[in-house]
Design an enzyme around this catalytic site. Structure first.
Site, PDB file in Angstrom:
ATOM      1  N   ARG A   1     -19.231   5.930   0.424  1.00  0.00           N
ATOM      2  CA  ARG A   1     -18.090   5.039   0.748  1.00  0.00           C
ATOM      3  C   ARG A   1     -16.845   5.741   1.413  1.00  0.00           C
ATOM      4  O   ARG A   1     -16.656   6.315   0.326  1.00  0.00           O
ATOM      5  CB  ARG A   1     -18.459   4.242   0.046  1.00  0.00           C
ATOM      6  CG  ARG A   1     -19.911   3.273   0.613  1.00  0.00           C
ATOM      7  CD  ARG A   1     -20.455   3.250   1.824  1.00  0.00           C
ATOM      8  NE  ARG A   1     -21.846   2.755   1.718  1.00  0.00           N
ATOM      9  CZ  ARG A   1     -22.902   3.224   1.376  1.00  0.00           C
ATOM     10  NH1 ARG A   1     -23.069   4.382   0.983  1.00  0.00           N
ATOM     11  NH2 ARG A   1     -23.894   2.538   1.138  1.00  0.00           N
TER      12      ARG A   1
ATOM     13  N   TYR B   1     -28.764  -5.398  12.163  1.00  0.00           N
ATOM     14  CA  TYR B   1     -27.057  -4.821  12.343  1.00  0.00           C
ATOM     15  C   TYR B   1     -26.739  -4.396  13.112  1.00  0.00           C
ATOM     16  O   TYR B   1     -26.185  -4.084  14.452  1.00  0.00           O
ATOM     17  CB  TYR B   1     -26.657  -5.192  11.307  1.00  0.00           C
ATOM     18  CG  TYR B   1     -24.850  -5.391  11.311  1.00  0.00           C
ATOM     19  CD1 TYR B   1     -24.015  -5.838  11.772  1.00  0.00           C
ATOM     20  CD2 TYR B   1     -24.661  -4.108  10.545  1.00  0.00           C
ATOM     21  CE1 TYR B   1     -23.090  -5.930  12.090  1.00  0.00           C
ATOM     22  CE2 TYR B   1     -23.242  -4.213  10.786  1.00  0.00           C
ATOM     23  CZ  TYR B   1     -22.120  -4.338  11.705  1.00  0.00           C
ATOM     24  OH  TYR B   1     -21.008  -4.496  11.803  1.00  0.00           O
TER      25      TYR B   1
ATOM     26  N   ARG C   1     -19.964  -7.238   0.497  1.00  0.00           N
ATOM     27  CA  ARG C   1     -19.669  -6.523   0.366  1.00  0.00           C
ATOM     28  C   ARG C   1     -19.290  -5.538  -1.312  1.00  0.00           C
ATOM     29  O   ARG C   1     -18.757  -6.385  -2.163  1.00  0.00           O
ATOM     30  CB  ARG C   1     -19.047  -5.721   1.664  1.00  0.00           C
ATOM     31  CG  ARG C   1     -18.981  -6.522   2.675  1.00  0.00           C
ATOM     32  CD  ARG C   1     -17.624  -5.927   3.435  1.00  0.00           C
ATOM     33  NE  ARG C   1     -18.253  -7.037   4.859  1.00  0.00           N
ATOM     34  CZ  ARG C   1     -17.416  -6.527   5.615  1.00  0.00           C
ATOM     35  NH1 ARG C   1     -16.397  -5.553   5.836  1.00  0.00           N
ATOM     36  NH2 ARG C   1     -17.841  -7.871   6.827  1.00  0.00           N
TER      37      ARG C   1
ATOM     38  N   VAL D   1     -15.997  -4.183  -2.389  1.00  0.00           N
ATOM     39  CA  VAL D   1     -15.152  -4.204  -3.108  1.00  0.00           C
ATOM     40  C   VAL D   1     -14.571  -5.681  -3.243  1.00  0.00           C
ATOM     41  O   VAL D   1     -14.201  -5.936  -4.404  1.00  0.00           O
ATOM     42  CB  VAL D   1     -13.818  -3.830  -1.695  1.00  0.00           C
ATOM     43  CG1 VAL D   1     -12.460  -4.015  -2.445  1.00  0.00           C
ATOM     44  CG2 VAL D   1     -13.805  -2.317  -1.112  1.00  0.00           C
TER      45      VAL D   1
ATOM     46  N   GLU E   1     -29.709  -1.571  14.529  1.00  0.00           N
ATOM     47  CA  GLU E   1     -30.282  -1.718  16.240  1.00  0.00           C
ATOM     48  C   GLU E   1     -29.347  -3.727  17.250  1.00  0.00           C
ATOM     49  O   GLU E   1     -28.951  -2.353  18.248  1.00  0.00           O
ATOM     50  CB  GLU E   1     -31.305  -2.147  15.958  1.00  0.00           C
ATOM     51  CG  GLU E   1     -32.430  -1.000  15.193  1.00  0.00           C
ATOM     52  CD  GLU E   1     -32.452   0.513  15.941  1.00  0.00           C
ATOM     53  OE1 GLU E   1     -31.212   1.119  16.693  1.00  0.00           O
ATOM     54  OE2 GLU E   1     -33.586   1.306  15.816  1.00  0.00           O
TER      55      GLU E   1
END
Length: 319
Positions: free
Chosen positions: A210, A144, A185, A187, A146
């Protein structure tokens, strides 16, 4: 009225972007192969005669006539983009090539949704657009990281060679209703675990930071970037400069859900960034944009969404 193509339009951010563009009087072509997107996100738009849905993989050429292109197509969460890493790279790179080719043929403006992951595990904090990043090119996240870095290179190459009006935004952590319940993720993980009364898993000691931007603010920033003069290329950071530790986020979710969940520490994943915070000086100056939604307000709306989703479609939350 413009005719606008949104790749990845069935995803979390893509569906909200489609909705906002329609509200502003445009025609919208939504393209998605639904690898991570969901038809439920855009089902309510199908009755609008200005909305068109095409099931398509952007790693193959697409032939439509459009005025603007928003290229959002790519799995964006580690659990999804690491599932098929080679395909993730292809989506980033071949998808960029195909969409740039389409933009060149039609004369369309084109915007690339890049990511804060191009900065890797940063040595510069907060992250400014001039920072080249600290990325492991063969690590677990490199497909992801690169892939997105290469897409930025391609956009810049087309601009230098042809003068095409290209735009690049680097998106920092974004959240809100329509997040995939199993995208891994932080959250969505925390909210679902809290609503179910499960232990909340923190990777590492929770001291990593974050910055969380609510979906409405993020979409507004993208639309403003597309509206800039052709000479504005970017990249420009789009995110919320408010910085929170993962432990602070977990505590806030527990409080807002009135949950009795406990915090459980797990080993930190490889190449997980220690800190994330965008410098949005350029966004303020060039786009006259900055986020306006406080984290607590955005979390309340996101919690309401997942609470309703658990009640209406618990099976979807298990997939």
């Amino acid at each position: 009225m413009s005719r606008i193509l949104v790749t990845g339009g069935g995803g979390f951010l893509g569906s909200w972007l489609c909705e906002k563009l329609l509200e502003r009087g445009n025609e919208v072509i939504c393209v998605d192969n639904f690898y991570t997107g969901s038809k439920r996100n855009i089902y309510h738009l199908l009755s609008d005669p200005r909305f068109e849905l095409i099931r398509h993989d952007v790693t193959f050429p697409l032939y439509v006539e459009v005025d603007e292109i928003y290229n959002l197509a790519c799995p964006a969460s580690p659990i999804h983009y690491q599932k098929n890493p080679a395909q993730t790279v292809k989506t980033c790179v071949h998808g960029a090539i195909n969409m740039l080719g389409l933009a060149k043929r039609t004369g369309a403006k084109i915007l690339q949704s890049s990511t804060s992951e191009v900065y890797g595990d940063p040595d510069v904090h907060p992250q400014v657009e001039e920072y080249w990043g600290n990325v492991n090119p063969i690590g677990i996240r490199s497909c992801y990281d690169e892939g997105k870095r290469c897409a930025e290179t391609l956009f810049n190459c087309y601009r230098m060679e042809t003068g095409m009006p290209v735009k690049i935004v680097r998106i920092f952590n974004t959240y809100g209703p329509r997040m995939h319940p199993n995208d891994g993720r932080v959250v969505s993980n925390f909210i679902l675990q809290a609503l179910r009364g499960e232990d909340i898993t923190i990777y590492g000691d929770g001291s990593q930071t974050r910055s969380f931007c609510y979906r409405d603010d993020l979409v507004e920033g993208m639309i403003r970037m597309m509206a800039t003069p052709n000479e504005v290329t970017g990249p420009i950071n789009i995110g919320n400069p408010g910085e929170f530790t993962i432990r602070e986020l977990a505590d806030m979710v527990i409080r807002l859900t009135n949950s009795k969940s406990r915090l459980i520490e797990m080993p930190l994943p490889a190449d997980d960034p220690r800190q994330r915070r965008p410098d949005i000086t350029k966004a303020k100056k060039i786009l006259n944009w900055e986020p306006v939604t406080p984290l607590e307000d955005g979390l309340k709306k996101t919690i309401e969404y997942f609470d309703r989703l658990l009640a209406e479609d618990p099976e979807f939350c298990k997939r």
